[in-house]
Design a protein around this motif. Sequence first.
Motif, PDB file in Angstrom:
ATOM      1  N   SER A  14      18.375 -22.899 -19.851  1.00 30.69           N
ATOM      2  CA  SER A  14      17.003 -23.330 -19.578  1.00 30.69           C
ATOM      3  C   SER A  14      16.604 -22.856 -18.181  1.00 30.69           C
ATOM      4  CB  SER A  14      16.898 -24.859 -19.665  1.00 30.69           C
ATOM      5  OG  SER A  14      15.599 -25.302 -19.344  1.00 30.69           O
ATOM      6  N   ASN A  15      15.478 -22.166 -18.090  1.00 27.91           N
ATOM      7  CA  ASN A  15      15.041 -21.607 -16.802  1.00 27.91           C
ATOM      8  C   ASN A  15      13.827 -22.354 -16.279  1.00 27.91           C
ATOM      9  OD1 ASN A  15      14.497 -20.081 -14.564  1.00 27.91           O
ATOM     10  ND2 ASN A  15      14.044 -18.188 -15.656  1.00 27.91           N
ATOM     11  N   GLY A  16      14.080 -23.430 -15.548  1.00 32.30           N
ATOM     12  CA  GLY A  16      12.980 -24.174 -14.935  1.00 32.30           C
ATOM     13  C   GLY A  16      12.385 -23.460 -13.743  1.00 32.30           C
ATOM     14  N   GLY A  17      13.059 -22.409 -13.279  1.00 29.84           N
ATOM     15  CA  GLY A  17      12.565 -21.667 -12.127  1.00 29.84           C
ATOM     16  C   GLY A  17      11.233 -20.999 -12.362  1.00 29.84           C
ATOM     17  N   VAL A  18      10.923 -20.672 -13.622  1.00 30.11           N
ATOM     18  CA  VAL A  18       9.642 -20.028 -13.907  1.00 30.11           C
ATOM     19  C   VAL A  18       8.482 -20.970 -13.620  1.00 30.11           C
ATOM     20  CG1 VAL A  18      10.627 -18.466 -15.614  1.00 30.11           C
ATOM     21  CG2 VAL A  18       9.749 -20.695 -16.350  1.00 30.11           C
ATOM     22  N   TYR A  19       8.756 -22.269 -13.555  1.00 26.08           N
ATOM     23  CA  TYR A  19       7.710 -23.242 -13.223  1.00 26.08           C
ATOM     24  C   TYR A  19       7.809 -23.706 -11.769  1.00 26.08           C
ATOM     25  CZ  TYR A  19       7.663 -23.388 -18.312  1.00 26.08           C
ATOM     26  OH  TYR A  19       7.613 -23.034 -19.625  1.00 26.08           O
ATOM     27  N   GLY A  20       8.774 -23.149 -11.010  1.00 21.21           N
ATOM     28  CA  GLY A  20       8.901 -23.499  -9.609  1.00 21.21           C
ATOM     29  C   GLY A  20       9.919 -24.571  -9.309  1.00 21.21           C
ATOM     30  N   SER A  21      10.752 -24.946 -10.290  1.00 15.71           N
ATOM     31  CA  SER A  21      11.728 -26.011 -10.074  1.00 15.71           C
ATOM     32  C   SER A  21      12.812 -25.571  -9.091  1.00 15.71           C
ATOM     33  CB  SER A  21      12.375 -26.393 -11.412  1.00 15.71           C
ATOM     34  OG  SER A  21      13.456 -27.277 -11.215  1.00 15.71           O
ATOM     35  N   LEU A  22      13.113 -26.418  -8.108  1.00 16.43           N
ATOM     36  CA  LEU A  22      14.170 -26.127  -7.135  1.00 16.43           C
ATOM     37  C   LEU A  22      15.526 -26.558  -7.663  1.00 16.43           C
ATOM     38  CD1 LEU A  22      15.131 -25.313  -4.276  1.00 16.43           C
ATOM     39  CD2 LEU A  22      14.640 -27.671  -3.568  1.00 16.43           C
ATOM     40  N   MET A  23      15.563 -27.729  -8.335  1.00 18.06           N
ATOM     41  CA  MET A  23      16.825 -28.259  -8.840  1.00 18.06           C
ATOM     42  C   MET A  23      16.524 -29.297  -9.912  1.00 18.06           C
ATOM     43  SD  MET A  23      19.954 -30.029  -6.706  1.00 18.06           S
ATOM     44  CE  MET A  23      20.127 -28.599  -5.637  1.00 18.06           C
ATOM     45  N   SER A  24      17.370 -29.364 -10.944  1.00 22.21           N
ATOM     46  CA  SER A  24      17.164 -30.337 -12.010  1.00 22.21           C
ATOM     47  C   SER A  24      18.493 -30.645 -12.668  1.00 22.21           C
ATOM     48  CB  SER A  24      16.181 -29.787 -13.060  1.00 22.21           C
ATOM     49  OG  SER A  24      16.772 -28.704 -13.752  1.00 22.21           O
ATOM     50  N   THR A  25      18.491 -31.690 -13.506  1.00 22.41           N
ATOM     51  CA  THR A  25      19.673 -32.029 -14.311  1.00 22.41           C
ATOM     52  C   THR A  25      19.263 -31.915 -15.771  1.00 22.41           C
ATOM     53  OG1 THR A  25      19.088 -34.378 -14.207  1.00 22.41           O
ATOM     54  CG2 THR A  25      20.656 -33.563 -12.580  1.00 22.41           C
ATOM     55  N   PRO A  26      19.425 -30.738 -16.388  1.00 23.26           N
ATOM     56  CA  PRO A  26      18.983 -30.558 -17.781  1.00 23.26           C
ATOM     57  C   PRO A  26      19.716 -31.484 -18.736  1.00 23.26           C
ATOM     58  CG  PRO A  26      20.340 -28.704 -17.056  1.00 23.26           C
ATOM     59  CD  PRO A  26      20.080 -29.539 -15.843  1.00 23.26           C
ATOM     60  N   ILE A  27      19.034 -31.854 -19.818  1.00 18.64           N
ATOM     61  CA  ILE A  27      19.611 -32.729 -20.847  1.00 18.64           C
ATOM     62  C   ILE A  27      20.202 -31.874 -21.949  1.00 18.64           C
ATOM     63  CG2 ILE A  27      19.108 -34.526 -22.544  1.00 18.64           C
ATOM     64  CD1 ILE A  27      16.897 -35.520 -20.750  1.00 18.64           C
ATOM     65  N   LEU A  28      21.355 -32.276 -22.448  1.00 16.39           N
ATOM     66  CA  LEU A  28      22.049 -31.520 -23.495  1.00 16.39           C
ATOM     67  C   LEU A  28      21.186 -31.353 -24.738  1.00 16.39           C
ATOM     68  CD1 LEU A  28      25.625 -33.076 -23.311  1.00 16.39           C
ATOM     69  CD2 LEU A  28      24.955 -30.790 -22.598  1.00 16.39           C
ATOM     70  N   ASN A  29      21.347 -30.229 -25.388  1.00 17.82           N
ATOM     71  CA  ASN A  29      20.715 -29.968 -26.676  1.00 17.82           C
ATOM     72  C   ASN A  29      21.745 -30.310 -27.754  1.00 17.82           C
ATOM     73  OD1 ASN A  29      18.996 -29.049 -28.682  1.00 17.82           O
ATOM     74  ND2 ASN A  29      19.457 -26.893 -28.340  1.00 17.82           N
ATOM     75  N   ALA A  30      21.814 -31.587 -28.137  1.00 15.61           N
ATOM     76  CA  ALA A  30      22.859 -32.074 -29.050  1.00 15.61           C
ATOM     77  C   ALA A  30      22.862 -31.272 -30.343  1.00 15.61           C
ATOM     78  CB  ALA A  30      22.625 -33.550 -29.345  1.00 15.61           C
ATOM     79  N   PRO A  31      24.057 -31.036 -30.932  1.00 13.49           N
ATOM     80  CA  PRO A  31      25.374 -31.551 -30.549  1.00 13.49           C
ATOM     81  C   PRO A  31      26.145 -30.649 -29.591  1.00 13.49           C
ATOM     82  CG  PRO A  31      25.551 -30.444 -32.647  1.00 13.49           C
ATOM     83  CD  PRO A  31      24.115 -30.320 -32.232  1.00 13.49           C
ATOM     84  N   GLN A  32      25.458 -29.746 -28.916  1.00 17.01           N
ATOM     85  CA  GLN A  32      26.128 -28.856 -27.978  1.00 17.01           C
ATOM     86  C   GLN A  32      26.727 -29.647 -26.819  1.00 17.01           C
ATOM     87  OE1 GLN A  32      23.347 -25.764 -26.814  1.00 17.01           O
ATOM     88  NE2 GLN A  32      22.647 -25.507 -28.931  1.00 17.01           N
ATOM     89  N   SER A  33      27.711 -29.045 -26.176  1.00 13.59           N
ATOM     90  CA  SER A  33      28.423 -29.739 -25.090  1.00 13.59           C
ATOM     91  C   SER A  33      28.066 -29.211 -23.710  1.00 13.59           C
ATOM     92  CB  SER A  33      29.937 -29.616 -25.294  1.00 13.59           C
ATOM     93  OG  SER A  33      30.316 -30.268 -26.491  1.00 13.59           O
ATOM     94  N   GLY A  34      27.183 -28.213 -23.628  1.00 14.83           N
ATOM     95  CA  GLY A  34      26.820 -27.683 -22.332  1.00 14.83           C
ATOM     96  C   GLY A  34      25.448 -27.043 -22.324  1.00 14.83           C
ATOM     97  N   ILE A  35      24.762 -27.117 -21.173  1.00 13.97           N
ATOM     98  CA  ILE A  35      23.480 -26.449 -20.970  1.00 13.97           C
ATOM     99  C   ILE A  35      23.408 -26.014 -19.516  1.00 13.97           C
ATOM    100  CG2 ILE A  35      22.318 -28.673 -20.604  1.00 13.97           C
ATOM    101  CD1 ILE A  35      19.736 -27.378 -21.626  1.00 13.97           C
ATOM    102  N   LEU A  36      22.998 -24.770 -19.287  1.00 14.95           N
ATOM    103  CA  LEU A  36      22.873 -24.227 -17.936  1.00 14.95           C
ATOM    104  C   LEU A  36      21.416 -24.254 -17.518  1.00 14.95           C
ATOM    105  CD1 LEU A  36      24.296 -22.661 -15.565  1.00 14.95           C
ATOM    106  CD2 LEU A  36      23.445 -20.582 -16.664  1.00 14.95           C
ATOM    107  N   GLY A  37      21.163 -24.825 -16.341  1.00 11.42           N
ATOM    108  CA  GLY A  37      19.819 -24.851 -15.785  1.00 11.42           C
ATOM    109  C   GLY A  37      19.681 -23.833 -14.668  1.00 11.42           C
TER     110      GLY A  37
END
Length: 528
Positions: free
Chosen positions: A447-470
């Motif tokens: 997930s690329n929140g940087g395109v909206y100007g995000s400096l830092m975030s804690t992305p929520i998992l896309n269940a049932p996956q075990s990992g997500i990169l922000g």
Amino acid sequence: MASEIRVPNLGESVTEATIAQWYKKEGDAVSQDEPLVELETDKVTVEVPAPSAGTISEITVKEGETVEVGALLGQIGEGSGAGAKEKDTGSSEKSEPKAAEAEAPKSEEPAEAPASSGGEGVDIKVPALGESVTEATIGKWLKNEGDDVAADEPLVELETDKVSVEVPAPAAGKLGSIAVKEGETVEVGAVLGQVMAGAGGGAASKPAESKSSDKESAPSGQSKSSGSSEMPPSPAASKHLKEANLSADQVEGSGKRGQVLKEDVLSAIEKGLTDMQASGGSKQQPQRAPVAAEDDAREERVKMTRLRRTIARRLKDAQDTAAMLTTFNDVDMGAVMELRKSYKDLFEKKHGVRLGFMGFFAKAVIQALKEIPNVNAEIDGDEIVYKNFYHIGVAVGTDKGLVVPVVRDADQLSIADIEKTINDFGKRARDGKLKMEEMQGGTFTISNGGVYGSLMSTPILNAPQSGILGMHRIDQRPMAVNGQVVIRPMMYLALSYDHRIVDGKEAVTFLVRVKEAIEDPQRLVLDL
């Protein structure tokens, strides 16, 4: 020869269903593919269509009973069933040779539409919506009754739990009757209206009346004539309502015509609605804070779309189910930015797509997943399912909500192929033209929140996956490099992971491997 009505295949791991409602009774005339009975499973509701035209000669299973896949539900006898129809209605349509002709049009004047429009009526039906998706909501009609339409021209927009789907015209002509209004819920195969093929006009005499009634019904999301407020809960739902000491009006129904289903009751119980029952609470979830009269007049209430409701439910379910934790790192984007600057024109000329960052990150993630396979796995009951393939989901924001199309077997694609696929997904996501199967089966998400100007975030998992990169925005920051302070283009990275399956050491190592690959992109070429 009689035709048997049997329980169809209900999907993987689903072996039985409950008879929720019979739409017909013994002796009724039916047309082929007309819905006869609604089955309720633990996951979805399914309508069983008539295998042939004729008359229902026998119903062997009653409402509320549980049946297994393949069980006999009833039988349809030979013949059109016109006699049974005449007895029920007492109408003057005895000369009609086919039951299908008597029942198919849903408008109030079924016999007149074809004659007045001068063309043959072709049904507009709800198409297949993808695996496990059985119903949709009418989002918007793009044409009015009487409008000219071309073959394959979009007529109506359907909204499902995951995507919006446009239904094209099955033939050229004029849009005749509109059978289902905006805001109503329909199931796969339902007739939405008719196109009068080759029509020369005449169907446009009632559009204003039709649209007026549409507007009256649209805000509530239900047709006034659908009787949705009077639909009784399904048998399984009634049982759980009784056990939980709840009434049906305290639960939001997601079934056909607003019917309360078993999963609606279980969801309501989880959200604590049982505590509200004693105080006379309704289906509103926490009690709304008092609002001054002048402020209340300036508020606007808009019903949540099915997509937004599903996003909300899935995100909350992920938080409730997984032991979610986030670890952070930062990455120097200088090397990748220099690479893009040197080759962007040549890359775009050769491949027809701009060179972005996502291709590099997808490749870096895949290398890290190969080293730390738990991040690419999922929990199923008391088992861990390791995925020996790499289907990378890419979160895309649209006007209607977040969708996550999946780049399948991304490890076998070049950076150019990944960029092309993501670019295509982005365009079609914004137009609401993604296919259901394109958003299923992902093993890891970026997930690329940087395109909206995000400096830092804690992305929520896309269940049932075990990992997500922000990913986040790139900032010029002072960094200590070889004992000197230099300005470098830095990005914060966040890895949210399910701590039940991924240990802290594994999560940190995964993120370090992504950082190393991005800061030294030659590693991606050499597979290091």
